[in-house]
Design an enzyme around this catalytic site. Structure first.
Site, PDB file in Angstrom:
ATOM      1  N   PHE A   1     -81.756 -12.926   3.244  1.00  0.00           N
ATOM      2  CA  PHE A   1     -80.893 -11.983   3.934  1.00  0.00           C
ATOM      3  C   PHE A   1     -79.460 -12.477   3.753  1.00  0.00           C
ATOM      4  O   PHE A   1     -79.215 -13.680   3.728  1.00  0.00           O
ATOM      5  CB  PHE A   1     -81.234 -11.814   5.425  1.00  0.00           C
ATOM      6  CG  PHE A   1     -80.339 -10.775   6.055  1.00  0.00           C
ATOM      7  CD1 PHE A   1     -80.505  -9.435   5.743  1.00  0.00           C
ATOM      8  CD2 PHE A   1     -79.272 -11.138   6.865  1.00  0.00           C
ATOM      9  CE1 PHE A   1     -79.628  -8.476   6.233  1.00  0.00           C
ATOM     10  CE2 PHE A   1     -78.399 -10.177   7.368  1.00  0.00           C
ATOM     11  CZ  PHE A   1     -78.580  -8.845   7.049  1.00  0.00           C
ATOM     12  N   THR A   2     -78.511 -11.551   3.653  1.00  0.00           N
ATOM     13  CA  THR A   2     -77.132 -11.885   3.255  1.00  0.00           C
ATOM     14  C   THR A   2     -76.530 -13.043   4.068  1.00  0.00           C
ATOM     15  O   THR A   2     -76.164 -14.074   3.499  1.00  0.00           O
ATOM     16  CB  THR A   2     -76.247 -10.638   3.402  1.00  0.00           C
ATOM     17  OG1 THR A   2     -76.425 -10.088   4.711  1.00  0.00           O
ATOM     18  CG2 THR A   2     -76.640  -9.577   2.375  1.00  0.00           C
TER      19      THR A   2
HETATM   20  N1  F0G Z   1     -81.339 -11.495   9.974  1.00  0.00           N
HETATM   21  C1  F0G Z   1     -81.676 -10.245   9.650  1.00  0.00           C
HETATM   22  C2  F0G Z   1     -83.020  -9.956   9.103  1.00  0.00           C
HETATM   23  C3  F0G Z   1     -80.748  -9.216   9.838  1.00  0.00           C
HETATM   24  O1  F0G Z   1     -81.087  -7.975   9.521  1.00  0.00           O
HETATM   25  C4  F0G Z   1     -79.465  -9.526  10.361  1.00  0.00           C
HETATM   26  C5  F0G Z   1     -78.467  -8.491  10.528  1.00  0.00           C
HETATM   27  C6  F0G Z   1     -79.167 -10.857  10.689  1.00  0.00           C
HETATM   28  C7  F0G Z   1     -80.137 -11.812  10.488  1.00  0.00           C
HETATM   29  C8  F0G Z   1     -77.827 -11.262  11.225  1.00  0.00           C
HETATM   30  O2  F0G Z   1     -77.669 -10.861  12.527  1.00  0.00           O
HETATM   31  O3  F0G Z   1     -75.808  -9.179  12.458  1.00  0.00           O
HETATM   32  O4  F0G Z   1     -76.504 -10.266  14.588  1.00  0.00           O
HETATM   33  O5  F0G Z   1     -75.295 -11.557  12.885  1.00  0.00           O
HETATM   34  N2  F0G Z   1     -78.556  -7.373   9.984  1.00  0.00           N
HETATM   35  C9  F0G Z   1     -77.646  -6.259  10.142  1.00  0.00           C
HETATM   36  C10 F0G Z   1     -78.146  -5.108   9.306  1.00  0.00           C
HETATM   37  C11 F0G Z   1     -76.218  -6.588   9.915  1.00  0.00           C
HETATM   38  O6  F0G Z   1     -77.449  -4.100   9.265  1.00  0.00           O
HETATM   39  O7  F0G Z   1     -79.229  -5.196   8.728  1.00  0.00           O
HETATM   40  P1  F0G Z   1     -76.249 -10.446  13.143  1.00  0.00           P
END
Ligand code: F0G
Length: 461
Positions: A128-129
């Site tokens: 994940f990014t």
């Molecule tokens: N892990 C996963 C699987 C996520 O989808 C996200 C965030 C994060 C960690 C990070 O969490 O945004 O609270 O700092 N995903 C959002 C999305 C940004 O649009 O999928 P965060």
């Protein structure tokens, strides 16, 4: 079956307050997306009709959560709401120690700094990014060990988030267990299309990692959605509650990072949870530097209260049936219209396969990016690119990563839109599909150094 036997079902809530939306013309939308550099992140929210950019922080809170907001104890230290959040975390997830953070990536930063040394390897089920970036900034290298099926958008495997045990074993053999601080398991896997991990797979991973004394850290951001799929698809779980399955997942891991902005039905917040006391103490030292005192970690007291209540609401079976049911409804309509989508439909959204939608474009002409822009222009629906732009560049070689999946994500906020909205979305995608051969690619004219998808700008080729 007689007509009288039919029992439709609907959401287990009614609507008490509404937010009015601005309607725009196609001309206004063409202008807005051009000004936004064909990047849906750079659109103004008020120019959007149906916002499917993300399910993160976009949920509608319940009346119980809103009344919890009024019970905020905004003391700097030892807020009552911290203890309520700690109690909810222990009841529903069962970890020993809680460190609140402002959102998920705050927890990822602290976990990475505490656990990862320079030169370490972190295997995981697809990146994940933000998670991968924090691992890299701490000196680690992420290695993808997800099953091959996850990279194939048409493969109907029911648990495409699973870890390939042979791949994981090969990584352990190649680098040695002492180079692997933990395996990062995400439930569900966002970039694979919201695909779940099976309980059986998690237990196999647990067995293998325990043999080598390697920890498992969960990214439990969408754990209740993963639990729903286990309940629906995995043998032996049909009669278990979502709450019980969630707790069983957690019990097979050593700690977790959590973005409360998804499952937990709040607009902001997250946490790091750990079972190891030493790691917890180190993380408590760091949270003070980056987030705030260890009893608020960047959240207001009221935010912690809303999250404690949201966690409880998120693991109710009827909530999850409606939540995932709405996403599956949209997925079914897309399939009927023969739109190429990731199969099976995931937990938090429908993912369109942009390579198949726009086969005449090369991946470095950004097919998913341009498709997202076209969907906005057609009906004001805002979606997100999850392909080559999100994947970024290899830090060592400077080349684009070319991910197999080039997707547009239609992410459904929780408890926000109705079935009629889903119909409007499906119609718009069909319209754009009809004129797909006329759609041209993009070139990138501004590229930020980190997480470029947020702020990159494009122009039409
Ligand atoms: N892990 C996963 C699987 C996520 O989808 C996200 C965030 C994060 C960690 C990070 O969490 O945004 O609270 O700092 N995903 C959002 C999305 C940004 O649009 O999928 P965060």
């Amino acid at each position: 079956m007689s007509k009288l036997d039919k029992r439709s079902w609907a959401e287990p809530f009614k609507i008490k307050m509404v937010e009015l939306l601005k309607m725009t013309t196609e001309e206004q939308r063409e202008k807005a997306i051009k000004e936004a550099g064909y990047n849906t992140f750079l659109l103004k929210s008020e120019d959007v009709y149906i916002d499917l950019l993300t399910d993160s922080g976009t949920s509608a809170m319940s009346d119980r959560q809103w009344s919890g907001m009024m019970m905020g104890d905004e003391a700097y230290a030892g807020s009552r709401n911290f203890y309520n959040l700690d109690a909810a975390m222990k009841k529903y997830y069962g970890y020993k120690y809680l460190i609140p953070t402002h959102q998920g990536r705050g927890a990822e930063n602290i976990l990475s700094q505490v656990m990862i040394k320079k030169g370490d390897i972190v295997p995981g089920n697809m990146y994940f990014t933000t998670t991968r970036l924090h691992q890299e900034l701490a000196g680690g290298t992420f290695v993808d060990v997800i099953i091959d099926e996850a990279h194939d958008s048409e493969n109907p495997h029911p648990f495409k988030g699973n870890i390939d045990l042979n791949k994981l074993e090969a990584v352990i053999k190649k680098y040695g267990a002492n180079k692997i601080p933990y395996v990062c398991v995400a439930v569900t896997v966002n970039l694979a299309g919201g695909q779940p991990v099976s309980m059986a797979n998690l237990k196999e991973v647990r067995k293998l990692t325990q043999k080598h004394d390697i920890k498992i850290m969960l990214d439990m951001t969408r754990i209740a959605e993963n639990a729903y799929f286990i309940q629906q698809r995995e043998k032996g779980y049909a009669r278990k509650s979502i709450a019980a399955i969630v707790k069983e997942i957690c019990s097979n891991t050593d700690g977790a990072t959590f973005s409360g902005k998804k499952d937990a039905l709040v607009n902001i917040g997250g946490f790091l949870v750990l079972n190891d006391k030493d790691a917890y103490e180190e993380a408590s030292n760091l949270v003070v530097v980056y987030e705030g005192l260890h009893t608020y970690g960047g959240m207001a007291g009221r935010d912690m209260e809303a999250m404690a209540i949201g966690i409880e609401e998120s693991v109710q079976d009827e909530h999850m049936k409606a939540r995932v049911g709405q996403v599956l409804y949209l997925g079914e309509m897309m399939k009927k219209a023969e739109i190429p989508i990731v199969q099976p439909t995931g937990g938090h959204g429908v993912f369109i396969d942009a390579k198949k939608f726009l086969p005449h474009l090369k991946q470095d002409q950004f097919p998913a990016q341009v498709l997202a822009a076209e969907l906005y222009a057609d009906a004001g629906i805002r979606t997100m690119e999850r392909g080559i732009v999100s994947a970024g560049r290899n830090a060592k070689t400077g080349d684009h990563y070319f991910p197999k999946l080039e997707l547009v994500r239609l992410t459904i906020p929780r408890r926000v839109y109705t079935q009629a909205h889903m119909d409007v979305i499906a119609e718009s995608v069909e319209r754009v599909y009809e004129r797909r051969t006329k759609i041209k690619g993009l070139k990138m004219i501004y590229e930020p150094k980190y997480l470029r998808f947020f702020q990159a700008r494009f122009s039409k080729l």
